[in-house]
Write a protein that holds these residues in place. Structure first.
Motif, PDB file in Angstrom:
ATOM      1  N   VAL A  63      71.249  12.525 -39.374  1.00 27.89           N
ATOM      2  CA  VAL A  63      72.397  11.614 -39.187  1.00 27.89           C
ATOM      3  C   VAL A  63      72.007  10.439 -38.274  1.00 27.89           C
ATOM      4  CG1 VAL A  63      74.200  13.314 -39.628  1.00 27.89           C
ATOM      5  CG2 VAL A  63      73.218  13.116 -37.331  1.00 27.89           C
ATOM      6  N   MET A  64      70.818   9.925 -38.485  1.00 25.90           N
ATOM      7  CA  MET A  64      70.330   8.838 -37.623  1.00 25.90           C
ATOM      8  C   MET A  64      71.213   7.598 -37.706  1.00 25.90           C
ATOM      9  SD  MET A  64      67.767   9.745 -35.845  1.00 25.90           S
ATOM     10  CE  MET A  64      66.920   8.237 -35.435  1.00 25.90           C
ATOM     11  N   ASP A  65      71.917   7.444 -38.889  1.00 22.02           N
ATOM     12  CA  ASP A  65      72.782   6.279 -39.003  1.00 22.02           C
ATOM     13  C   ASP A  65      74.010   6.373 -38.113  1.00 22.02           C
ATOM     14  OD1 ASP A  65      73.582   8.464 -40.504  1.00 22.02           O
ATOM     15  OD2 ASP A  65      74.751   7.214 -41.886  1.00 22.02           O
ATOM     16  N   LYS A  66      74.240   7.553 -37.551  1.00 18.52           N
ATOM     17  CA  LYS A  66      75.394   7.729 -36.657  1.00 18.52           C
ATOM     18  C   LYS A  66      75.047   7.627 -35.172  1.00 18.52           C
ATOM     19  CE  LYS A  66      77.901   8.801 -40.266  1.00 18.52           C
ATOM     20  NZ  LYS A  66      78.953   7.877 -40.756  1.00 18.52           N
ATOM     21  N   ARG A  67      73.768   7.406 -34.846  1.00 21.59           N
ATOM     22  CA  ARG A  67      73.367   7.485 -33.451  1.00 21.59           C
ATOM     23  C   ARG A  67      73.903   6.327 -32.603  1.00 21.59           C
ATOM     24  NH1 ARG A  67      66.894   6.460 -34.307  1.00 21.59           N
ATOM     25  NH2 ARG A  67      67.091   4.636 -35.683  1.00 21.59           N
ATOM     26  N   ASP A  68      74.371   5.242 -33.258  1.00 22.19           N
ATOM     27  CA  ASP A  68      74.943   4.147 -32.463  1.00 22.19           C
ATOM     28  C   ASP A  68      76.202   4.603 -31.758  1.00 22.19           C
ATOM     29  OD1 ASP A  68      76.108   4.452 -34.928  1.00 22.19           O
ATOM     30  OD2 ASP A  68      76.795   2.368 -35.032  1.00 22.19           O
ATOM     31  N   TYR A  69      76.940   5.573 -32.391  1.00 20.35           N
ATOM     32  CA  TYR A  69      78.118   6.119 -31.718  1.00 20.35           C
ATOM     33  C   TYR A  69      77.708   6.896 -30.466  1.00 20.35           C
ATOM     34  CZ  TYR A  69      80.514   4.970 -36.076  1.00 20.35           C
ATOM     35  OH  TYR A  69      81.014   4.311 -37.170  1.00 20.35           O
ATOM     36  N   PHE A  70      76.632   7.606 -30.631  1.00 17.12           N
ATOM     37  CA  PHE A  70      76.114   8.387 -29.501  1.00 17.12           C
ATOM     38  C   PHE A  70      75.699   7.471 -28.346  1.00 17.12           C
ATOM     39  CE2 PHE A  70      72.093   9.996 -27.611  1.00 17.12           C
ATOM     40  CZ  PHE A  70      72.642  10.984 -26.822  1.00 17.12           C
ATOM     41  N   LEU A  71      74.976   6.414 -28.686  1.00 19.79           N
ATOM     42  CA  LEU A  71      74.537   5.471 -27.648  1.00 19.79           C
ATOM     43  C   LEU A  71      75.723   4.749 -27.004  1.00 19.79           C
ATOM     44  CD1 LEU A  71      71.356   3.970 -29.345  1.00 19.79           C
ATOM     45  CD2 LEU A  71      71.457   5.644 -27.477  1.00 19.79           C
ATOM     46  N   ALA A  72      76.737   4.472 -27.843  1.00 24.40           N
ATOM     47  CA  ALA A  72      77.930   3.820 -27.308  1.00 24.40           C
ATOM     48  C   ALA A  72      78.622   4.714 -26.286  1.00 24.40           C
ATOM     49  CB  ALA A  72      78.876   3.450 -28.439  1.00 24.40           C
ATOM     50  N   GLU A  73      78.654   6.038 -26.633  1.00 23.58           N
ATOM     51  CA  GLU A  73      79.281   6.975 -25.687  1.00 23.58           C
ATOM     52  C   GLU A  73      78.465   7.075 -24.409  1.00 23.58           C
ATOM     53  OE1 GLU A  73      82.155   8.511 -25.800  1.00 23.58           O
ATOM     54  OE2 GLU A  73      82.605   7.464 -27.663  1.00 23.58           O
ATOM     55  N   ILE A  74      77.145   7.090 -24.561  1.00 29.55           N
ATOM     56  CA  ILE A  74      76.284   7.150 -23.369  1.00 29.55           C
ATOM     57  C   ILE A  74      76.497   5.931 -22.473  1.00 29.55           C
ATOM     58  CG2 ILE A  74      73.882   7.069 -22.578  1.00 29.55           C
ATOM     59  CD1 ILE A  74      74.653   9.784 -23.530  1.00 29.55           C
ATOM     60  N   SER A  75      76.642   4.759 -23.114  1.00 36.31           N
ATOM     61  CA  SER A  75      76.809   3.522 -22.331  1.00 36.31           C
ATOM     62  C   SER A  75      78.136   3.468 -21.589  1.00 36.31           C
ATOM     63  CB  SER A  75      76.674   2.302 -23.245  1.00 36.31           C
ATOM     64  OG  SER A  75      77.736   2.285 -24.195  1.00 36.31           O
ATOM     65  N   GLN A  76      79.071   4.364 -21.983  1.00 35.52           N
ATOM     66  CA  GLN A  76      80.351   4.395 -21.279  1.00 35.52           C
ATOM     67  C   GLN A  76      80.250   5.121 -19.944  1.00 35.52           C
ATOM     68  OE1 GLN A  76      83.133   2.800 -22.302  1.00 35.52           O
ATOM     69  NE2 GLN A  76      81.828   1.999 -23.943  1.00 35.52           N
ATOM     70  N   ILE A  77      79.128   5.748 -19.706  1.00 43.66           N
ATOM     71  CA  ILE A  77      78.948   6.439 -18.423  1.00 43.66           C
ATOM     72  C   ILE A  77      79.085   5.428 -17.288  1.00 43.66           C
ATOM     73  CG2 ILE A  77      77.294   7.704 -16.995  1.00 43.66           C
ATOM     74  CD1 ILE A  77      76.155   8.913 -19.520  1.00 43.66           C
ATOM     75  N   HIS A  78      79.720   5.841 -16.241  1.00 41.74           N
ATOM     76  CA  HIS A  78      79.995   4.964 -15.100  1.00 41.74           C
ATOM     77  C   HIS A  78      78.715   4.316 -14.584  1.00 41.74           C
ATOM     78  CE1 HIS A  78      82.110   3.335 -11.741  1.00 41.74           C
ATOM     79  NE2 HIS A  78      81.363   4.004 -10.842  1.00 41.74           N
TER      80      HIS A  78
END
Length: 466
Positions: A63-78
């Motif tokens: 599901v590599m095409d979905k990893r931008d969601y993962f990175l977006a969530e990571i970037s939400q870290i304080h």
């Protein structure tokens, strides 16, 4: 203006404490900065590992095409402002061009990461840090990179790039720095107030008391109580002051005794000089039948008039003594002329006038002030204010003031006393005569003084007349 002990101490302590506080706060601030840098480095490594694990998981489940969601969530870290994946050339060749959230590993970044160490660019003025952590191919462990990537073990796969906000960490450093500075300032104030208390109790106040007690001890001739002073140094000072006062008072007592002896000796010398001058002046009186005590009267009256004239006491004293010798030159005048009951002939008068020159010749060689004045009086007491006197024919202020005074006194005494050639004049006639001789025989100011004090002068003449 000299500074007080308190002010000097405050100035020195403030300088020391300000420097100390600045150094300590700077050290603590640097320590906290190093601490939060280590914290951010550890946090960034942890995030990088999370991202690496997440990307590997996405790859394994397809599901590599979905990893931008993962990175977006990571970037939400304080504190994470942005996050990007950087591909190496080997990964790009295997999986195609990078996605929108990915970057290509350019030559410059490749050079930076060639040592396979993370890079941290601290931007304190922008309150941020730019972090680049390399991903190295590793066949060990559960995350076997070689299982998915066509690369060699230890080859650079790419990197994760993060931009983190560090303002909270900076605020924390400032916060603790302010707290520490406040504590240090409070500590400094406590020390300063304590020092002031010590200075006031053990230095300033004892010194002030010591000055007052030292003056009182000197005045009252008593020692200062050493036990009133707590410090060893001040006790030593008090003991030294007591010893000094004792020595000074002893020397003052000896000096006072010597001064007393000297005053007695000076009084004796003064009295001896006065009596000697009077005795010398009365030498010629021994030969005269009608001038007894003339010398004493002239001396007293000359002093009184000189004082009224406004001369200072030293000048009055010299005139008082010097006037006693005004007729010393008469020792060279024959008895027949000196005691002649009738009017002198012109030749006899010429001889009589020579006593002024004779008196001057006797006295002129001395360097003593009193004999210099006596010489002036002997030489000039027959000069007249209008210039018609003898022996020099001096006029006005050319005549020494001492001689001008004795001139009027000599005539005053001669007129008020009986002489072999005349009877004593009434005071009224003497006053009239003096008034007539204003600015002629006598200085007008001296005539006014005599007329104002005639009664006093008559009493002196009567008291010292036989």
């Amino acid at each position: 203006m000299k500074k007080s002990i308190k002010r000097i101490t405050l100035s020195r302590l403030l300088n020391v404490f300000l420097l100390s506080i600045t150094i300590i706060v700077a050290m603590v601030a640097l320590s906290y900065r190093s601490f939060f840098q280590v914290t951010i480095e550890d946090k960034s490594h942890a995030i990088a590992e999370v991202v690496k694990a997440g990307l590997t998981a996405h790859m394994k489940v397809g599901v590599m095409d979905k990893r931008d969601y993962f990175l977006a969530e990571i970037s939400q870290i304080h504190e994470i402002e942005a996050i990007h994946i950087i591909r190496s050339d080997a990964v790009t060749r295997q999986f195609g061009p990078p996605k929108s959230y990915e970057k290509t590993l350019d030559s410059e970044l490749y050079t930076v990461l060639s040592n396979k160490e993370p890079r941290f660019l601290w931007k304190d003025m922008q309150n941020s840090v730019e972090i680049t952590i390399p991903y190295i191919a590793d066949s060990q462990g559960e995350l076997n990179c070689l299982a998915c990537h066509n690369v060699q073990d230890g080859e650079l796969l790419g990197a994760i790039e993060m931009h983190m906000n560090i303002s909270d960490y900076q605020k924390m450093v400032l916060h603790y720095s302010y707290i520490l500075a406040g504590i240090m300032a409070l500590f400094a104030l406590m020390i300063i107030f304590n020092m002031f208390h010590v200075i006031e109790r053990y230095i300033r106040q004892p010194l002030s008391n010591l000055i007052k007690e030292g003056q009182a001890a000197y005045t009252s001739h008593k020692s200062i109580d050493v036990e009133k002073y707590e410090s060893k140094e001040l006790k030593a000072v008090v003991e030294n002051i007591n010893d000094f006062n004792f020595d000074v008072l002893g020397k003052e007592a000896a000096l006072e005794e010597k001064n007393l002896q000297l005053r007695i000796l000076n009084d004796e010398i003064e009295q001896t000089l006065r009596e000697t001058m009077i005795a010398m002046g009365e030498i010629e009186e021994i030969r005269s039948n009608d001038t007894k005590h003339h010398t004493r009267r002239v001396s007293m009256l000359s002093g009184m008039i000189a004082r009224s004239y406004g001369l200072d006491e030293d000048e009055v004293h010299l005139i008082e003594l010097g006037s006693a010798l005004h007729d010393i030159g008469k020792i060279g005048v024959p008895d027949s002329i000196l005691n002649k009951p009738g009017k002198l002939t012109e030749e006899e008068y010429t001889i009589m006038k020579q006593h002024a020159d004779l008196g001057y010749k006797v006295l002129k060689h001395s360097e003593r002030a009193v004999l210099k004045v006596a010489a002036q009086i002997a030489y000039s007491h027959h000069e007249k204010y209008d210039g018609t006197g003898y022996p020099q024919g001096l006029k006005g202020d050319e005549i020494p003031v001492c001689a001008r005074i004795v001139a009027v006194v000599d005539v005053l005494d001669a007129l008020l006393c009986k002489r072999v050639y005349k009877e004593a004049w009434p005071a009224e006639e003497v006053c009239a005569f003096l008034q007539e001789q204003r600015d002629r025989h006598f200085e007008a100011k001296l005539v006014d003084i005599v007329l104002e004090n005639m009664d006093s002068y008559v009493k002196v003449i009567e008291e010292f007349s036989e």
